[in-house]
Motif scaffolding. Structure first.
Motif, PDB file in Angstrom:
ATOM      1  N   GLN A 151       2.068  57.386   6.394  1.00 31.86           N
ATOM      2  CA  GLN A 151       0.822  56.714   6.476  1.00 31.86           C
ATOM      3  C   GLN A 151       1.293  55.136   5.765  1.00 31.86           C
ATOM      4  O   GLN A 151       0.486  54.330   6.260  1.00 31.86           O
ATOM      5  CB  GLN A 151      -0.419  57.471   5.497  1.00 31.86           C
ATOM      6  CG  GLN A 151      -1.494  56.413   5.755  1.00 31.86           C
ATOM      7  CD  GLN A 151      -2.568  57.383   5.067  1.00 31.86           C
ATOM      8  OE1 GLN A 151      -2.551  58.646   4.896  1.00 31.86           O
ATOM      9  NE2 GLN A 151      -3.541  56.884   4.652  1.00 31.86           N
ATOM     10  N   GLY A 152       2.201  55.054   5.233  1.00 30.60           N
ATOM     11  CA  GLY A 152       2.375  53.723   4.683  1.00 30.60           C
ATOM     12  C   GLY A 152       3.888  53.577   4.168  1.00 30.60           C
ATOM     13  O   GLY A 152       4.841  54.239   4.460  1.00 30.60           O
ATOM     14  N   GLU A 180      -4.741  52.845   7.998  1.00 29.22           N
ATOM     15  CA  GLU A 180      -6.059  52.059   7.756  1.00 29.22           C
ATOM     16  C   GLU A 180      -6.027  50.571   7.502  1.00 29.22           C
ATOM     17  O   GLU A 180      -6.973  49.934   7.765  1.00 29.22           O
ATOM     18  CB  GLU A 180      -6.355  52.640   6.392  1.00 29.22           C
ATOM     19  CG  GLU A 180      -6.790  54.220   5.968  1.00 29.22           C
ATOM     20  CD  GLU A 180      -8.173  54.446   6.793  1.00 29.22           C
ATOM     21  OE1 GLU A 180      -8.998  53.372   7.124  1.00 29.22           O
ATOM     22  OE2 GLU A 180      -8.218  55.541   7.479  1.00 29.22           O
ATOM     23  N   TYR A 227       4.797  45.651   6.098  1.00 30.84           N
ATOM     24  CA  TYR A 227       3.407  45.814   6.611  1.00 30.84           C
ATOM     25  C   TYR A 227       3.527  45.562   8.187  1.00 30.84           C
ATOM     26  O   TYR A 227       3.570  45.782   9.024  1.00 30.84           O
ATOM     27  CB  TYR A 227       2.280  45.782   6.035  1.00 30.84           C
ATOM     28  CG  TYR A 227       0.998  45.958   6.801  1.00 30.84           C
ATOM     29  CD1 TYR A 227       0.448  47.004   6.649  1.00 30.84           C
ATOM     30  CD2 TYR A 227       0.391  44.888   7.557  1.00 30.84           C
ATOM     31  CE1 TYR A 227      -0.624  47.328   7.368  1.00 30.84           C
ATOM     32  CE2 TYR A 227      -0.773  44.944   8.231  1.00 30.84           C
ATOM     33  CZ  TYR A 227      -1.460  46.463   8.192  1.00 30.84           C
ATOM     34  OH  TYR A 227      -2.247  46.504   8.876  1.00 30.84           O
ATOM     35  N   TRP A 252      -3.332  49.730  -0.651  1.00 29.96           N
ATOM     36  CA  TRP A 252      -3.786  50.700  -1.529  1.00 29.96           C
ATOM     37  C   TRP A 252      -3.519  50.447  -2.815  1.00 29.96           C
ATOM     38  O   TRP A 252      -4.196  50.979  -3.769  1.00 29.96           O
ATOM     39  CB  TRP A 252      -2.780  51.965  -0.999  1.00 29.96           C
ATOM     40  CG  TRP A 252      -3.495  53.200  -1.519  1.00 29.96           C
ATOM     41  CD1 TRP A 252      -4.923  53.789  -1.576  1.00 29.96           C
ATOM     42  CD2 TRP A 252      -3.116  54.212  -2.678  1.00 29.96           C
ATOM     43  NE1 TRP A 252      -4.920  54.902  -2.221  1.00 29.96           N
ATOM     44  CE2 TRP A 252      -3.863  54.996  -2.732  1.00 29.96           C
ATOM     45  CE3 TRP A 252      -1.574  54.346  -3.310  1.00 29.96           C
ATOM     46  CZ2 TRP A 252      -3.489  56.098  -3.981  1.00 29.96           C
ATOM     47  CZ3 TRP A 252      -1.190  54.997  -4.171  1.00 29.96           C
ATOM     48  CH2 TRP A 252      -2.254  56.054  -4.390  1.00 29.96           C
ATOM     49  N   ASP A 293      -1.231  50.638   3.453  1.00 28.55           N
ATOM     50  CA  ASP A 293      -1.506  51.759   4.278  1.00 28.55           C
ATOM     51  C   ASP A 293      -1.666  51.135   5.725  1.00 28.55           C
ATOM     52  O   ASP A 293      -2.416  50.371   6.037  1.00 28.55           O
ATOM     53  CB  ASP A 293      -2.772  52.312   3.868  1.00 28.55           C
ATOM     54  CG  ASP A 293      -3.525  53.309   4.645  1.00 28.55           C
ATOM     55  OD1 ASP A 293      -2.937  53.612   5.603  1.00 28.55           O
ATOM     56  OD2 ASP A 293      -4.443  54.127   4.123  1.00 28.55           O
ATOM     57  N   TYR A 346       1.371  57.821   1.497  1.00 30.46           N
ATOM     58  CA  TYR A 346       1.488  56.626   1.502  1.00 30.46           C
ATOM     59  C   TYR A 346       3.171  56.354   1.449  1.00 30.46           C
ATOM     60  O   TYR A 346       3.628  55.324   1.723  1.00 30.46           O
ATOM     61  CB  TYR A 346       0.856  55.802   0.344  1.00 30.46           C
ATOM     62  CG  TYR A 346      -0.762  55.914   0.471  1.00 30.46           C
ATOM     63  CD1 TYR A 346      -1.355  55.043   1.472  1.00 30.46           C
ATOM     64  CD2 TYR A 346      -1.313  56.664  -0.306  1.00 30.46           C
ATOM     65  CE1 TYR A 346      -2.771  55.340   1.611  1.00 30.46           C
ATOM     66  CE2 TYR A 346      -2.646  56.901  -0.272  1.00 30.46           C
ATOM     67  CZ  TYR A 346      -3.426  56.196   0.799  1.00 30.46           C
ATOM     68  OH  TYR A 346      -4.638  56.195   1.006  1.00 30.46           O
TER      69      TYR A 346
END
Length: 323
Positions: free
Chosen positions: A45-46, A67, A96, A71, A64, A41
């Motif tokens: 992934q993030g 997904e 994000y 998280w 995340d 993360y």
């Protein structure tokens, strides 16, 4: 004052301490989340953010992007109520949606403060996730709609005297009428806080007024005053925030923050050591706002509202030690 920055691998131990200290949404088996679980993360992934106080991690948030989920968002219990979670949430969501258009989701336990927190931040109830958790969703469009409009500032001139006077009386009434008697408010507005007296303040050399606008609509103002700190305080050059108000429609929309930031900038420009102010002891929302900006209580004084003698907190911030 809290410092916010992007989380790194070096923060993982401290983030684990925060995660394991929370009272709500605590993991039944906290050891199941290992330090290694954070790594993806904080890489491809993030991305994550941390809040620090005196170089100590007191909260963190991780999204995340793959997904499309949140998280983690946790704050140490002793630091709750100081706006840390809200600021981490803002940074996390901006980060994000800067990289993804995908609607984001999260889950949280029923009947918790976290559940109410996400509702206030604009998350949409998406039903039950399982027997003990609720699911929330938030789209990029919904998030953008929640963001405050751009706030512009300008220094008031003598031509703004009527505007300042009317705005001062209206914002004071809207802020305090619900918690005071009609008689005391009428006395204050008709004797102590008259339109004429307020108009005469504008243009005085020791006073500086700044007006805030949102989409060309007057949204708030601040009155700054040159002068020394009250006797309860240590010596030093000071600038007083004599009044700082936002119109009710713009409360919580960043107007107060813009006016505060400009006030501190002016204090530093004038080589002041302190910025100080007075705030009603029962105005919890304002006190919390000032505390988030690093103000600390250093004394008290009386404030006469009509026939009612109230107590104000005196709060100050040392602006000489920050760049």
């Amino acid at each position: 004052m809290y410092v916010y920055r992007v989380a790194t691998h070096a923060d993982i131990d401290a983030m684990q301490v925060v995660r394991r200290a929370v009272k709500e949404n605590a993991l039944s088996h906290p050891d199941r989340i290992s330090n290694e679980d954070y790594l993806p993360y904080l890489q491809e992934q993030g991305s994550g953010w941390v809040a620090l106080h005196n170089n100590r991690v007191v909260g963190f948030a991780i999204a995340d992007r793959i997904e499309g989920s949140i998280w983690a968002l946790f704050v140490l219990p002793e630091y709750e109520g100081n706006g840390i979670g809200k600021e981490l949430h803002r940074m996390m969501m901006n980060g994000y949606f800067a990289h993804s258009d995908k609607t984001v989701w999260l889950t949280t336990a029923f009947d918790t403060r976290a559940e109410e927190f996400y509702r206030r931040q604009g998350w949409r109830d998406a039903g039950m996730h399982n027997a003990i958790e609720r699911k929330f969703e938030l789209s990029k469009q919904e998030w953008k709609a929640k963001q405050p409009a751009a706030c512009t500032l300008r220094t008031a001139t003598i031509q703004d005297a009527e505007l300042i006077a009317d705005l001062s009386r209206k914002t004071f009434y809207d802020s305090f009428a619900p918690d005071n008697t009609v008689e005391d408010m009428d006395i204050f507005l008709s004797q102590q806080f008259t339109r004429g007296k307020l108009m005469l303040e504008v243009g005085r050399p020791e006073l500086h007024f700044i007006l805030a606008y949102v989409d060309d609509v007057v949204a708030g103002y601040v009155k700054l005053r040159e002068g020394k700190l009250p006797q309860q305080a240590v010596s030093g050059t000071a600038l007083e925030i004599a009044r700082l108000y936002a119109e009710q429609a713009f409360v919580g929309k960043g107007v107060g923050a813009a006016l505060m930031a400009e006030s501190i900038r002016i204090a530093r420009e004038r080589n002041k050591q302190w910025v100080w102010l007075g705030v009603w002891e029962h105005n919890a929302r304002a006190i919390a706002f000032y505390q988030r900006w690093g103000f600390e209580k250093f004394g008290e004084c009386d404030f006469h509202l009509g026939r009612d003698i109230q107590r104000d907190w005196l709060m100050r911030k040392d602006v000489s030690r920050e760049s």
